[in-house]
Design a protein around this motif. Structure first.
Motif, PDB file in Angstrom:
ATOM      1  N   UNK A 118      44.469  29.697  48.032  1.00  0.00           N
ATOM      2  CA  UNK A 118      45.037  30.967  48.463  1.00  0.00           C
ATOM      3  C   UNK A 118      44.873  32.052  47.413  1.00  0.00           C
ATOM      4  N   UNK A 119      45.009  31.698  46.127  1.00  0.00           N
ATOM      5  CA  UNK A 119      44.846  32.700  45.067  1.00  0.00           C
ATOM      6  C   UNK A 119      43.427  33.264  45.074  1.00  0.00           C
ATOM      7  N   UNK A 120      42.444  32.403  45.259  1.00  0.00           N
ATOM      8  CA  UNK A 120      41.056  32.873  45.339  1.00  0.00           C
ATOM      9  C   UNK A 120      40.852  33.758  46.556  1.00  0.00           C
ATOM     10  N   UNK A 121      41.418  33.375  47.682  1.00  0.00           N
ATOM     11  CA  UNK A 121      41.235  34.166  48.905  1.00  0.00           C
ATOM     12  C   UNK A 121      41.923  35.528  48.785  1.00  0.00           C
ATOM     13  N   UNK A 122      43.050  35.590  48.062  1.00  0.00           N
ATOM     14  CA  UNK A 122      43.673  36.895  47.818  1.00  0.00           C
ATOM     15  C   UNK A 122      42.749  37.782  46.994  1.00  0.00           C
ATOM     16  N   UNK A 123      42.114  37.208  45.985  1.00  0.00           N
ATOM     17  CA  UNK A 123      41.168  37.987  45.168  1.00  0.00           C
ATOM     18  C   UNK A 123      39.973  38.442  45.999  1.00  0.00           C
ATOM     19  N   UNK A 124      39.534  37.587  46.937  1.00  0.00           N
ATOM     20  CA  UNK A 124      38.431  37.985  47.818  1.00  0.00           C
ATOM     21  C   UNK A 124      38.817  39.174  48.697  1.00  0.00           C
ATOM     22  N   UNK A 125      40.113  39.332  48.983  1.00  0.00           N
ATOM     23  CA  UNK A 125      40.583  40.481  49.755  1.00  0.00           C
ATOM     24  C   UNK A 125      40.761  41.730  48.884  1.00  0.00           C
ATOM     25  N   UNK A 126      41.061  41.526  47.611  1.00  0.00           N
ATOM     26  CA  UNK A 126      41.439  42.644  46.737  1.00  0.00           C
ATOM     27  C   UNK A 126      40.286  43.232  45.933  1.00  0.00           C
ATOM     28  N   UNK A 127      39.207  42.476  45.736  1.00  0.00           N
ATOM     29  CA  UNK A 127      38.124  42.901  44.844  1.00  0.00           C
ATOM     30  C   UNK A 127      36.978  43.511  45.638  1.00  0.00           C
ATOM     31  N   UNK A 128      36.592  44.729  45.274  1.00  0.00           N
ATOM     32  CA  UNK A 128      35.480  45.402  45.932  1.00  0.00           C
ATOM     33  C   UNK A 128      34.154  45.027  45.278  1.00  0.00           C
ATOM     34  N   UNK A 129      33.129  44.896  46.108  1.00  0.00           N
ATOM     35  CA  UNK A 129      31.778  44.609  45.627  1.00  0.00           C
ATOM     36  C   UNK A 129      30.804  45.579  46.280  1.00  0.00           C
ATOM     37  N   UNK A 162      29.245  38.230  53.786  1.00  0.00           N
ATOM     38  CA  UNK A 162      28.555  37.243  52.946  1.00  0.00           C
ATOM     39  C   UNK A 162      27.076  37.583  52.902  1.00  0.00           C
ATOM     40  N   UNK A 163      26.505  37.549  51.696  1.00  0.00           N
ATOM     41  CA  UNK A 163      25.060  37.690  51.530  1.00  0.00           C
ATOM     42  C   UNK A 163      24.647  36.939  50.280  1.00  0.00           C
ATOM     43  N   UNK A 164      23.682  36.068  50.434  1.00  0.00           N
ATOM     44  CA  UNK A 164      23.218  35.283  49.299  1.00  0.00           C
ATOM     45  C   UNK A 164      22.405  36.128  48.314  1.00  0.00           C
ATOM     46  N   UNK A 165      21.904  37.297  48.766  1.00  0.00           N
ATOM     47  CA  UNK A 165      21.006  38.052  47.886  1.00  0.00           C
ATOM     48  C   UNK A 165      21.230  39.557  47.843  1.00  0.00           C
ATOM     49  N   UNK A 166      22.074  40.108  48.708  1.00  0.00           N
ATOM     50  CA  UNK A 166      22.219  41.564  48.746  1.00  0.00           C
ATOM     51  C   UNK A 166      23.622  42.045  48.404  1.00  0.00           C
ATOM     52  N   UNK A 167      24.328  41.273  47.591  1.00  0.00           N
ATOM     53  CA  UNK A 167      25.601  41.700  47.019  1.00  0.00           C
ATOM     54  C   UNK A 167      25.509  41.505  45.516  1.00  0.00           C
ATOM     55  N   UNK A 168      26.094  42.414  44.763  1.00  0.00           N
ATOM     56  CA  UNK A 168      26.003  42.395  43.307  1.00  0.00           C
ATOM     57  C   UNK A 168      27.198  41.662  42.716  1.00  0.00           C
ATOM     58  N   UNK A 169      27.005  40.455  42.152  1.00  0.00           N
ATOM     59  CA  UNK A 169      28.140  39.737  41.557  1.00  0.00           C
ATOM     60  C   UNK A 169      28.739  40.468  40.361  1.00  0.00           C
ATOM     61  N   UNK A 170      27.912  41.214  39.620  1.00  0.00           N
ATOM     62  CA  UNK A 170      28.375  42.042  38.495  1.00  0.00           C
ATOM     63  C   UNK A 170      29.336  41.293  37.586  1.00  0.00           C
ATOM     64  N   UNK A 171      28.996  40.066  37.265  1.00  0.00           N
ATOM     65  CA  UNK A 171      29.821  39.292  36.348  1.00  0.00           C
ATOM     66  C   UNK A 171      31.107  38.754  36.946  1.00  0.00           C
ATOM     67  N   UNK A 172      31.296  38.878  38.260  1.00  0.00           N
ATOM     68  CA  UNK A 172      32.515  38.384  38.902  1.00  0.00           C
ATOM     69  C   UNK A 172      32.416  36.880  39.107  1.00  0.00           C
ATOM     70  N   UNK A 173      33.225  36.139  38.389  1.00  0.00           N
ATOM     71  CA  UNK A 173      33.154  34.668  38.424  1.00  0.00           C
ATOM     72  C   UNK A 173      33.410  34.117  39.811  1.00  0.00           C
ATOM     73  N   UNK A 174      34.378  34.692  40.520  1.00  0.00           N
ATOM     74  CA  UNK A 174      34.731  34.162  41.836  1.00  0.00           C
ATOM     75  C   UNK A 174      33.611  34.395  42.840  1.00  0.00           C
TER      76      UNK A 174
END
Length: 229
Positions: A118-129, A162-174
Motif C-alpha cells: 500500500x505504501x508503494x501504491x500511495x507513492x505511485x499516486x502521489x509522484x508525477x513522471x 505504464x510504458x516500458x520505454x516512454x516514461x522517464x524514471x529520473x532516478x525514481x527507485x520505485x
C-alpha cells in the motif's frame, strides 16, 4: 471462448471480469466501428481521425512505432495525453499476418499492482513522471508530453499508466522497480492473441498492459479505435 460473442452486455461483462473480450466468427459485413462506439465516445487518433490503421509504414522500420513490423514493449495507451487515457482500446483485423508473429499480447496490470504494498501504491499516486509519445510519432511531427502519476482514479476506477520505454524514471527507485518487475511479470503472465480476419479484440486500457510480437508479413493490417470514459 465458446459461442461467438456479439452482445454488448456480454462484452461489458467480459471486460469487467477478465479485462478484455475477443469476438471471433463475426458475420461478414459486421460494423466493428459502430459496435465499438456503443461502449463510449470515440477519441480521435494522433492524426485526428477516428480509426488508426496499423500497417507497416515505409521508412519507419528503424524506430519504435506501431506502424512497423517490430515488437512493441509492454504499455498502456495514451499515457502521454494531457487528460485521462482512453478507457478501452479496440482492434479488428482486416488481414492477419501470414507466418509467425504479430500476436497482440495482454496481461492484467491490476495483478501486477498486487506485487506492491500500500505504501508503494500511495507513492505511485502521489509522484508525477514525464510521459512522452513514441519515436515513430516524433518522426511524423507528433510530439506529446505530459506529467502524470502512475496511478490515478476516475469514477471509482483505478487508472494505471505504464510504458516500458516512454516514461522517464529520473532516478525514481520505485518507478524503476515497477518497470523491472513489470517486464518480468508481463513476460511470464501475458496471453498472446492472434486476431483472426474480421475478429475484434477489446480491452480495458485502465487495467490491461499490452504489446505486440514482431512479424515479417508487411501485409498485416489491423484497425484501432480508442474509446473514452
Amino acid at each position: 471462448m465458446g459461442e461467438p460473442v456479439s452482445d454488448l452486455d456480454e462484452v461489458r461483462r467480459l471486460l469487467d471480469a477478465d479485462g478484455y473480450a475477443y469476438l471471433s466468427e463475426l458475420p461478414t459485413g459486421f460494423d466493428h466501428f459502430a459496435f465499438v462506439s456503443r461502449l463510449g465516445a470515440v477519441i480521435p487518433q494522433y492524426d485526428g481521425r477516428p480509426v488508426w490503421d496499423l500497417v507497416a509504414e515505409p521508412g519507419m522500420d528503424d524506430v519504435y512505432h506501431s506502424r512497423n513490423t517490430r515488437a512493441l514493449v509492454p504499455h498502456t495507451e495514451g499515457y502521454e495525453l494531457a487528460g485521462r487515457p482512453p478507457r478501452y482500446v479496440a482492434l479488428w483485423c482486416v488481414r492477419p499476418a501470414e507466418g509467425p508473429g504479430g500476436e497482440t499480447t495482454l496481461a492484467d496490470g491490476y495483478a501486477l499492482l498486487e506485487r506492491f504494498g500500500e505504501a508503494d501504491r500511495r507513492r505511485m499516486r502521489d509522484t508525477l513522471h514525464t510521459w512522452r509519445s513514441s519515436e515513430g510519432l516524433a518522426r511524423r511531427g507528433v510530439v506529446i508530453e505530459a506529467r502524470h502519476p502512475v496511478l490515478s482514479e476516475h469514477g471509482g476506477r483505478v487508472i494505471l499508466r505504464y510504458s516500458q520505454n516512454n516514461v522517464d524514471p529520473a532516478g525514481d527507485e520505485l518507478l524503476g522497480r515497477l518497470l523491472d518487475v513489470g517486464e518480468r511479470f508481463f513476460a511470464r503472465e501475458h496471453r498472446a492473441i492472434s486476431i483472426a480476419r474480421n475478429a475484434l479484440l477489446v480491452w480495458d486500457n485502465w487495467r490491461m498492459i499490452h504489446s505486440r510480437n514482431a512479424f515479417k508479413d508487411r501485409g498485416r493490417h489491423l484497425k484501432r479505435v480508442l474509446v473514452g470514459a
